[in-house]
Design a protein around this motif. Structure first.
Motif, PDB file in Angstrom:
ATOM      1  N   TRP A  22     -45.580   8.372  38.643  1.00  0.00           N
ATOM      2  CA  TRP A  22     -46.919   8.086  39.186  1.00  0.00           C
ATOM      3  C   TRP A  22     -46.955   8.345  40.691  1.00  0.00           C
ATOM      4  O   TRP A  22     -47.897   8.944  41.214  1.00  0.00           O
ATOM      5  N   ALA A  23     -45.905   7.910  41.407  1.00  0.00           N
ATOM      6  CA  ALA A  23     -45.859   8.066  42.869  1.00  0.00           C
ATOM      7  C   ALA A  23     -45.782   9.529  43.287  1.00  0.00           C
ATOM      8  O   ALA A  23     -46.230   9.894  44.381  1.00  0.00           O
ATOM      9  N   LEU A  24     -45.210  10.381  42.421  1.00  0.00           N
ATOM     10  CA  LEU A  24     -45.078  11.801  42.762  1.00  0.00           C
ATOM     11  C   LEU A  24     -46.424  12.514  42.882  1.00  0.00           C
ATOM     12  O   LEU A  24     -46.492  13.633  43.388  1.00  0.00           O
ATOM     13  N   ARG A  25     -47.479  11.880  42.442  1.00  0.00           N
ATOM     14  CA  ARG A  25     -48.811  12.434  42.676  1.00  0.00           C
ATOM     15  C   ARG A  25     -49.165  12.415  44.160  1.00  0.00           C
ATOM     16  O   ARG A  25     -50.009  13.179  44.611  1.00  0.00           O
ATOM     17  N   TYR A  26     -48.510  11.519  44.900  1.00  0.00           N
ATOM     18  CA  TYR A  26     -48.910  11.269  46.284  1.00  0.00           C
ATOM     19  C   TYR A  26     -47.838  11.588  47.312  1.00  0.00           C
ATOM     20  O   TYR A  26     -48.124  11.607  48.510  1.00  0.00           O
ATOM     21  N   VAL A  27     -46.591  11.808  46.874  1.00  0.00           N
ATOM     22  CA  VAL A  27     -45.525  12.132  47.828  1.00  0.00           C
ATOM     23  C   VAL A  27     -44.793  13.384  47.364  1.00  0.00           C
ATOM     24  O   VAL A  27     -44.799  13.717  46.183  1.00  0.00           O
ATOM     25  N   ASP A  28     -44.146  14.074  48.311  1.00  0.00           N
ATOM     26  CA  ASP A  28     -43.367  15.266  47.980  1.00  0.00           C
ATOM     27  C   ASP A  28     -42.111  14.883  47.206  1.00  0.00           C
ATOM     28  O   ASP A  28     -41.602  13.759  47.313  1.00  0.00           O
ATOM     29  N   THR A  29     -41.595  15.852  46.448  1.00  0.00           N
ATOM     30  CA  THR A  29     -40.402  15.605  45.635  1.00  0.00           C
ATOM     31  C   THR A  29     -39.197  15.259  46.501  1.00  0.00           C
ATOM     32  O   THR A  29     -38.422  14.358  46.178  1.00  0.00           O
ATOM     33  N   GLY A  30     -39.016  15.986  47.603  1.00  0.00           N
ATOM     34  CA  GLY A  30     -37.876  15.737  48.483  1.00  0.00           C
ATOM     35  C   GLY A  30     -37.940  14.368  49.130  1.00  0.00           C
ATOM     36  O   GLY A  30     -36.917  13.677  49.251  1.00  0.00           O
ATOM     37  N   PHE A  31     -39.160  13.958  49.528  1.00  0.00           N
ATOM     38  CA  PHE A  31     -39.336  12.633  50.125  1.00  0.00           C
ATOM     39  C   PHE A  31     -38.964  11.555  49.125  1.00  0.00           C
ATOM     40  O   PHE A  31     -38.239  10.607  49.446  1.00  0.00           O
ATOM     41  N   ALA A  32     -39.459  11.690  47.889  1.00  0.00           N
ATOM     42  CA  ALA A  32     -39.160  10.694  46.849  1.00  0.00           C
ATOM     43  C   ALA A  32     -37.658  10.607  46.599  1.00  0.00           C
ATOM     44  O   ALA A  32     -37.093   9.517  46.491  1.00  0.00           O
ATOM     45  N   ALA A  33     -36.995  11.761  46.508  1.00  0.00           N
ATOM     46  CA  ALA A  33     -35.561  11.782  46.238  1.00  0.00           C
ATOM     47  C   ALA A  33     -34.770  11.143  47.371  1.00  0.00           C
ATOM     48  O   ALA A  33     -33.800  10.408  47.141  1.00  0.00           O
ATOM     49  N   ASN A  75     -28.438  14.587  44.535  1.00  0.00           N
ATOM     50  CA  ASN A  75     -29.796  14.658  43.997  1.00  0.00           C
ATOM     51  C   ASN A  75     -30.864  14.972  45.044  1.00  0.00           C
ATOM     52  O   ASN A  75     -31.721  15.850  44.823  1.00  0.00           O
ATOM     53  N   PRO A  76     -30.864  14.286  46.211  1.00  0.00           N
ATOM     54  CA  PRO A  76     -31.900  14.574  47.210  1.00  0.00           C
ATOM     55  C   PRO A  76     -31.840  16.003  47.740  1.00  0.00           C
ATOM     56  O   PRO A  76     -32.883  16.612  48.007  1.00  0.00           O
ATOM     57  N   ILE A  77     -30.623  16.526  47.913  1.00  0.00           N
ATOM     58  CA  ILE A  77     -30.486  17.895  48.419  1.00  0.00           C
ATOM     59  C   ILE A  77     -31.045  18.890  47.409  1.00  0.00           C
ATOM     60  O   ILE A  77     -31.794  19.817  47.773  1.00  0.00           O
ATOM     61  N   VAL A  78     -30.719  18.690  46.135  1.00  0.00           N
ATOM     62  CA  VAL A  78     -31.249  19.559  45.082  1.00  0.00           C
ATOM     63  C   VAL A  78     -32.770  19.471  45.040  1.00  0.00           C
ATOM     64  O   VAL A  78     -33.467  20.479  44.969  1.00  0.00           O
ATOM     65  N   ALA A  79     -33.304  18.239  45.106  1.00  0.00           N
ATOM     66  CA  ALA A  79     -34.751  18.033  45.052  1.00  0.00           C
ATOM     67  C   ALA A  79     -35.453  18.661  46.258  1.00  0.00           C
ATOM     68  O   ALA A  79     -36.504  19.291  46.108  1.00  0.00           O
ATOM     69  N   LEU A  80     -34.873  18.496  47.441  1.00  0.00           N
ATOM     70  CA  LEU A  80     -35.451  19.076  48.651  1.00  0.00           C
ATOM     71  C   LEU A  80     -35.540  20.594  48.557  1.00  0.00           C
ATOM     72  O   LEU A  80     -36.581  21.198  48.846  1.00  0.00           O
ATOM     73  N   LEU A  81     -34.446  21.211  48.146  1.00  0.00           N
ATOM     74  CA  LEU A  81     -34.397  22.672  48.077  1.00  0.00           C
ATOM     75  C   LEU A  81     -35.348  23.226  47.012  1.00  0.00           C
ATOM     76  O   LEU A  81     -36.053  24.221  47.241  1.00  0.00           O
ATOM     77  N   GLY A 138     -38.054  21.712  45.784  1.00  0.00           N
ATOM     78  CA  GLY A 138     -39.430  21.460  46.217  1.00  0.00           C
ATOM     79  C   GLY A 138     -39.870  22.455  47.261  1.00  0.00           C
ATOM     80  O   GLY A 138     -41.017  22.935  47.260  1.00  0.00           O
ATOM     81  N   TRP A 139     -38.959  22.787  48.164  1.00  0.00           N
ATOM     82  CA  TRP A 139     -39.264  23.769  49.207  1.00  0.00           C
ATOM     83  C   TRP A 139     -39.444  25.174  48.611  1.00  0.00           C
ATOM     84  O   TRP A 139     -40.383  25.885  48.968  1.00  0.00           O
ATOM     85  N   TYR A 140     -38.590  25.551  47.670  1.00  0.00           N
ATOM     86  CA  TYR A 140     -38.615  26.901  47.120  1.00  0.00           C
ATOM     87  C   TYR A 140     -39.781  27.122  46.157  1.00  0.00           C
ATOM     88  O   TYR A 140     -40.470  28.140  46.228  1.00  0.00           O
ATOM     89  N   PHE A 141     -40.010  26.149  45.255  1.00  0.00           N
ATOM     90  CA  PHE A 141     -41.010  26.352  44.211  1.00  0.00           C
ATOM     91  C   PHE A 141     -42.396  25.806  44.563  1.00  0.00           C
ATOM     92  O   PHE A 141     -43.408  26.319  44.086  1.00  0.00           O
ATOM     93  N   LEU A 142     -42.457  24.754  45.376  1.00  0.00           N
ATOM     94  CA  LEU A 142     -43.743  24.117  45.668  1.00  0.00           C
ATOM     95  C   LEU A 142     -44.163  24.254  47.126  1.00  0.00           C
ATOM     96  O   LEU A 142     -45.184  23.699  47.528  1.00  0.00           O
ATOM     97  N   ASP A 143     -43.368  24.987  47.908  1.00  0.00           N
ATOM     98  CA  ASP A 143     -43.665  25.182  49.331  1.00  0.00           C
ATOM     99  C   ASP A 143     -43.781  23.861  50.093  1.00  0.00           C
ATOM    100  O   ASP A 143     -44.576  23.735  51.028  1.00  0.00           O
ATOM    101  N   GLU A 144     -43.005  22.867  49.679  1.00  0.00           N
ATOM    102  CA  GLU A 144     -43.023  21.597  50.394  1.00  0.00           C
ATOM    103  C   GLU A 144     -42.296  21.741  51.723  1.00  0.00           C
ATOM    104  O   GLU A 144     -41.270  22.407  51.816  1.00  0.00           O
ATOM    105  N   GLN A 145     -42.848  21.113  52.743  1.00  0.00           N
ATOM    106  CA  GLN A 145     -42.302  21.248  54.091  1.00  0.00           C
ATOM    107  C   GLN A 145     -41.083  20.349  54.285  1.00  0.00           C
ATOM    108  O   GLN A 145     -41.079  19.194  53.888  1.00  0.00           O
ATOM    109  N   ILE A 146     -40.043  20.905  54.884  1.00  0.00           N
ATOM    110  CA  ILE A 146     -38.868  20.119  55.266  1.00  0.00           C
ATOM    111  C   ILE A 146     -38.871  20.007  56.783  1.00  0.00           C
ATOM    112  O   ILE A 146     -38.579  20.962  57.498  1.00  0.00           O
TER     113      ILE A 146
END
Length: 305
Positions: A90-101, A257-263, A265-273
């Motif tokens: 539910w929270a992932l609707r509002y936060v980036d994947t890397g942040f959550a991880a 886990n967080p490193i995998v999630a960050l990378l 999210g950045w590669y597939f969803l263009d999430e900002q790091i």
């Protein structure tokens, strides 16, 4: 030969909790942008549980468990998955994947504090350093302007913290609880109970249920991967490793886990790091490392016996 076989199984199990679990943030994010969160999680875990029971029957594995084990798997499933995972989706609707991880990577800190509060366990000096670093890392992570400026992100962040408390308490509960000795069966019951509770949560919140045939191809693929890899393979691996290796080794997934999630999210969803996120991650994971010392996690060994 048996030892070699066990070693290979341990390596594969670690790959599952490292990489597969790290990728579930991306898969859940893809799915939750189209589907209702509790409906999504219910669908995932119910199907995963039923698939596990089917596979167990095919392999001739007995599904018989005691009433006490039935109750314990219900409790563990609700804490780990219905709340601990369902609210994260539910929270992932509002936060980036890397942040959550990254936020969830502070879970060992929560476990340590709960052990101190609930069991009166003394916190080792190295762990005190870890707690301080962990708090600094979390502060740097959640104090970023783009997060504070978004009210929904703050709500998502708070819900993730609540999930961590549930997961941490469940970890302490499972360490001493009477559960099915077969890891596959144990996982199946937890998944099925979690899926049923999540469906009730979904109905209670008035979520709209959409037929899988109406989902986009991207979401259908994400769900298949979540069910078979993220649920059946990774969670069974997690339950297996909790009994097969020392706790500090299982806890190393917290760093990966967080490193995998960050990378991803950045590669597939263009999430900002951001630079602040990188600094926060470095400090937070260093804190987790200090917490996960052998001296500290020797406490977990006593819970296993």
């Amino acid at each position: 030969m048996a030892k070699s076989s066990n070693s290979a199984l341990v390596i594969l199990a670690f790959f599952a909790i490292y990489v597969i679990w790290g990728s579930t943030y991306l898969l859940n994010k893809i799915a939750v942008l189209e589907l209702e969160p509790f409906m999504l999680a219910s669908f995932r875990f119910t199907l995963a549980g039923l698939c596990i029971f089917l596979l167990a029957k095919i392999m001739g594995t007995s599904l018989r468990i005691t009433k006490k084990q039935l109750l314990n798997t219900l409790i563990a499933g609700v804490l780990f998955l219905s709340i601990g995972n369902g609210l994260v989706v539910w929270a992932l609707r509002y936060v980036d994947t890397g942040f959550a991880a990254l936020e969830i990577s502070s879970q060992p800190l929560i476990i340590l504090l709960l052990m101190r509060i609930l069991q009166g366990k003394k916190i080792q000096p190295m762990s005190v350093v870890g707690v301080v670093l962990g708090i600094i890392g979390i502060y740097l992570l959640v104090s970023q302007k783009q997060i504070i400026a978004q009210e929904e992100s703050i709500v998502g962040m708070i819900m993730i913290f609540f999930c961590m408390f549930c997961w941490a308490y469940a970890s302490l509960f499972v360490a001493k609880a009477d559960l099915p000795t077969n890891y596959f069966v144990n996982t199946g019951y937890q998944m099925l109970f979690a899926g049923i509770v999540l469906s009730l949560m979904s109905l209670g919140f008035g979520e709209e249920w959409i037929s899988p045939l109406a989902w986009s191809g991207e979401v259908q693929l994400a769900m298949v991967l979540l069910i078979f890899l993220g649920s059946i393979v990774a969670f069974t691996s997690f339950n297996y490793l909790l009994k097969a290796v020392s706790p500090e080794k299982v806890a190393t997934s917290t760093y990966v886990n967080p490193i995998v999630a960050l990378l991803l999210g950045w590669y597939f969803l263009d999430e900002q790091i951001t630079l602040q996120s990188i600094i926060a991650a470095a400090i937070l994971l260093t804190g987790v490392y200090f917490i996960n010392t052998k001296k500290t996690l020797a406490i977990f060994e006593r819970f296993k016996r």
